[in-house]
Design a protein around this motif. Structure first.
Motif, PDB file in Angstrom:
ATOM      1  N   VAL A  86       8.576  14.357   5.560  1.00  0.00           N
ATOM      2  CA  VAL A  86       6.990  14.611   5.187  1.00  0.00           C
ATOM      3  C   VAL A  86       5.740  14.904   6.835  1.00  0.00           C
ATOM      4  N   MET A  87       6.237  13.521   7.477  1.00  0.00           N
ATOM      5  CA  MET A  87       4.991  14.008   8.501  1.00  0.00           C
ATOM      6  C   MET A  87       5.296  14.226   9.521  1.00  0.00           C
ATOM      7  N   GLU A  88       6.259  15.615   9.959  1.00  0.00           N
ATOM      8  CA  GLU A  88       6.553  17.106  10.033  1.00  0.00           C
ATOM      9  C   GLU A  88       6.305  17.877   9.902  1.00  0.00           C
ATOM     10  N   MET A  89       6.289  17.604   8.391  1.00  0.00           N
ATOM     11  CA  MET A  89       5.590  19.350   7.624  1.00  0.00           C
ATOM     12  C   MET A  89       4.421  18.842   6.990  1.00  0.00           C
ATOM     13  N   ALA A  90       3.811  17.827   7.130  1.00  0.00           N
ATOM     14  CA  ALA A  90       2.446  18.046   7.467  1.00  0.00           C
ATOM     15  C   ALA A  90       1.640  18.817   8.960  1.00  0.00           C
ATOM     16  N   LYS A  91       2.117  17.509   9.966  1.00  0.00           N
ATOM     17  CA  LYS A  91       1.463  18.750  10.880  1.00  0.00           C
ATOM     18  C   LYS A  91       1.895  20.307  10.927  1.00  0.00           C
ATOM     19  N   ALA A  92       3.238  20.818  10.184  1.00  0.00           N
ATOM     20  CA  ALA A  92       2.942  22.365  10.734  1.00  0.00           C
ATOM     21  C   ALA A  92       1.997  23.101   9.030  1.00  0.00           C
ATOM     22  N   PHE A  93       1.551  22.176   8.151  1.00  0.00           N
ATOM     23  CA  PHE A  93       0.861  22.575   7.687  1.00  0.00           C
ATOM     24  C   PHE A  93      -0.336  23.166   8.392  1.00  0.00           C
ATOM     25  N   ALA A  94      -1.044  22.174   8.843  1.00  0.00           N
ATOM     26  CA  ALA A  94      -1.639  21.632  10.172  1.00  0.00           C
ATOM     27  C   ALA A  94      -2.112  22.799  11.024  1.00  0.00           C
ATOM     28  N   GLU A 144       1.152  -1.769   0.280  1.00  0.00           N
ATOM     29  CA  GLU A 144       0.371  -0.154  -0.235  1.00  0.00           C
ATOM     30  C   GLU A 144       0.770   1.268  -0.113  1.00  0.00           C
ATOM     31  N   ASN A 145       0.053   2.552  -0.773  1.00  0.00           N
ATOM     32  CA  ASN A 145       1.118   3.712  -0.657  1.00  0.00           C
ATOM     33  C   ASN A 145      -0.147   3.659   0.492  1.00  0.00           C
ATOM     34  N   ILE A 146       0.175   5.006   1.709  1.00  0.00           N
ATOM     35  CA  ILE A 146      -0.108   6.053   2.285  1.00  0.00           C
ATOM     36  C   ILE A 146       0.019   7.195   1.900  1.00  0.00           C
ATOM     37  N   TRP A 147      -1.370   7.362   2.069  1.00  0.00           N
ATOM     38  CA  TRP A 147      -1.816   9.236   1.922  1.00  0.00           C
ATOM     39  C   TRP A 147      -2.600  10.121   3.256  1.00  0.00           C
ATOM     40  N   ALA A 148      -2.360  11.360   3.169  1.00  0.00           N
ATOM     41  CA  ALA A 148      -3.076  12.160   4.023  1.00  0.00           C
ATOM     42  C   ALA A 148      -3.261  13.698   3.035  1.00  0.00           C
ATOM     43  N   TYR A 149      -3.545  14.037   3.218  1.00  0.00           N
ATOM     44  CA  TYR A 149      -4.703  15.720   2.670  1.00  0.00           C
ATOM     45  C   TYR A 149      -4.763  16.358   3.311  1.00  0.00           C
ATOM     46  N   ILE A 150      -4.664  17.795   2.484  1.00  0.00           N
ATOM     47  CA  ILE A 150      -4.703  19.369   3.061  1.00  0.00           C
ATOM     48  C   ILE A 150      -5.409  20.000   1.850  1.00  0.00           C
ATOM     49  N   GLU A 151      -6.353  20.363   2.092  1.00  0.00           N
ATOM     50  CA  GLU A 151      -7.238  21.077   0.847  1.00  0.00           C
ATOM     51  C   GLU A 151      -6.717  21.843   1.413  1.00  0.00           C
ATOM     52  N   PHE A 211       0.069  14.608   1.146  1.00  0.00           N
ATOM     53  CA  PHE A 211       1.652  14.075   1.459  1.00  0.00           C
ATOM     54  C   PHE A 211       2.043  12.292   1.344  1.00  0.00           C
ATOM     55  N   LEU A 212       2.794  11.911   0.535  1.00  0.00           N
ATOM     56  CA  LEU A 212       2.258  11.065  -0.347  1.00  0.00           C
ATOM     57  C   LEU A 212       3.401   9.956   0.052  1.00  0.00           C
ATOM     58  N   HIS A 213       3.414   8.526   1.176  1.00  0.00           N
ATOM     59  CA  HIS A 213       4.482   7.850   1.312  1.00  0.00           C
ATOM     60  C   HIS A 213       4.289   6.430   1.106  1.00  0.00           C
ATOM     61  N   VAL A 214       5.155   6.918  -0.528  1.00  0.00           N
ATOM     62  CA  VAL A 214       5.548   5.285  -1.476  1.00  0.00           C
ATOM     63  C   VAL A 214       5.972   4.026  -0.565  1.00  0.00           C
TER      64      VAL A 214
END
Length: 338
Positions: free
Chosen positions: A156-164, A110-117, A179-182
């Protein structure tokens, strides 16, 4: 007359409030959110991602799936959802797809993905990618892959937290961010190839890919400093992307940008060897941040205690400010090269 005056004041106040709420937010300065990139958080997450418990994160293995569950837990804690249009945090990557070109008997993964619109241009999507697989267990020893690519995974996870955090405070990105973890990178860039051929969001709407693969160590050519990062691919398709990387670094980070491996004649061919390449092949401006190889590359010594966390943090901040610029600038990067 008095009633009319009161009504006029109410309408005027509402109109002002509406104008303020719909006006474009000033996202010109990311300084406050650069500080949200935490060395302590990166270290904590990496000691988990690159622990023996994850069994070297071989593609499709029990250990990789366990690492994936930990990553999803972090996204949930930060209030970051899976993408719009998906049913969960997983993009299944079938074994048949990964084994089609060369059968390595890889199982489903699986790829794992998260998203901020995005707040203003939600249909335009910036991808931030890193592979979370590694090479697993060899001869009974766990190869933990802290640098390759545990470092990119936690970045990538830490960047996502900052954007959130920015979004919660009214400064969400104007464009959407995936945010795409391949998976399957170590076996042939399979996860990114699968996403690029089966994208959740149209390739035409994907403005750029920022790919992070190995940013926690130093190579022998920089034995005296870790204040550098190799920048690969930024100018291959887009002068805008290259200029954004250089400008954001100069303004906020001041790290030595090394373009040695960006040379098309580079015998290592690093440009073709990480997941950004599957986006670039589709005409998407892409940049790859990399610290170069070291003595523990694909070795059992690639452990979290050998990571230089100050360098990991600074390089994560560089990727973050580039992402901030791309997500918030007026125009997407222009493709002006082939």
């Amino acid at each position: 007359m008095k009633k009319l005056l009161i009504l006029f004041l109410i309408v005027t106040a509402y109109s002002c409030k509406t104008t303020q709420s719909t006006a474009s937010k000033d996202n010109s300065d990311p300084s406050k959110y650069i500080k949200a990139i935490s060395e302590k958080d990166l270290k904590t997450m990496l000691y988990t991602i690159a622990s023996d418990e994850m069994e070297g994160r071989e593609t499709g293995s029990k250990g990789q799936k366990k690492a994936g569950l930990y990553m999803i837990e972090q996204y949930k804690k930060s209030g970051i959802s899976f993408p719009k249009g998906a049913s969960d945090y997983y993009q299944p990557v079938p074994a048949a797809f990964m084994n089609a070109r060369r059968n390595q008997n890889l199982p489903d993964s699986e790829n794992i993905w998260a998203y901020i619109e995005g707040t203003e241009k939600p249909d335009e999507v910036l991808v931030i990618s890193a592979h979370y697989d590694h090479v697993g267990i060899k001869n009974g020893e766990v190869y933990n892959g802290a640098d390759d690519d545990g470092s990119g995974t936690v970045a990538v996870m830490e960047m996502a937290k900052a954007f959130a955090k920015a979004k919660k405070q009214g400064h969400g990105p104007k464009r959407s961010i995936l945010f795409l973890h391949v998976t399957g990178e170590e076996h042939g860039l399979h996860g990114s190839r699968y996403y690029s051929e089966n994208p959740l969001f149209p390739i035409a709407n994907t403005i750029a890919d920022i790919n992070i693969d190995m940013i926690g160590r130093r190579d022998v050519e920089h034995s005296n400093t870790n204040n550098y990062v190799y920048v690969i691919g930024a100018d291959r398709l887009s002068s805008d992307l290259h200029n954004a990387v250089v400008a954001q670094n100069e303004k906020y980070i001041k790290m030595d940008l090394d373009f040695k491996f960006n040379d098309p004649k580079d015998p290592n061919h690093f440009y073709e060897r990480s997941d950004h390449y599957n986006f670039a092949k589709h005409g998407i401006p892409s940049v790859f941040f990399f610290n170069g190889v070291h003595e523990d590359y694909h070795g059992k010594g690639d452990e979290p205690q050998k990571i230089e966390y100050d360098a990991l943090t600074k390089r994560t901040k560089l990727a973050f400010v580039v992402a901030w610029e791309l997500a918030n600038r007026e125009n997407r990067p222009v493709v002006d090269k082939k």
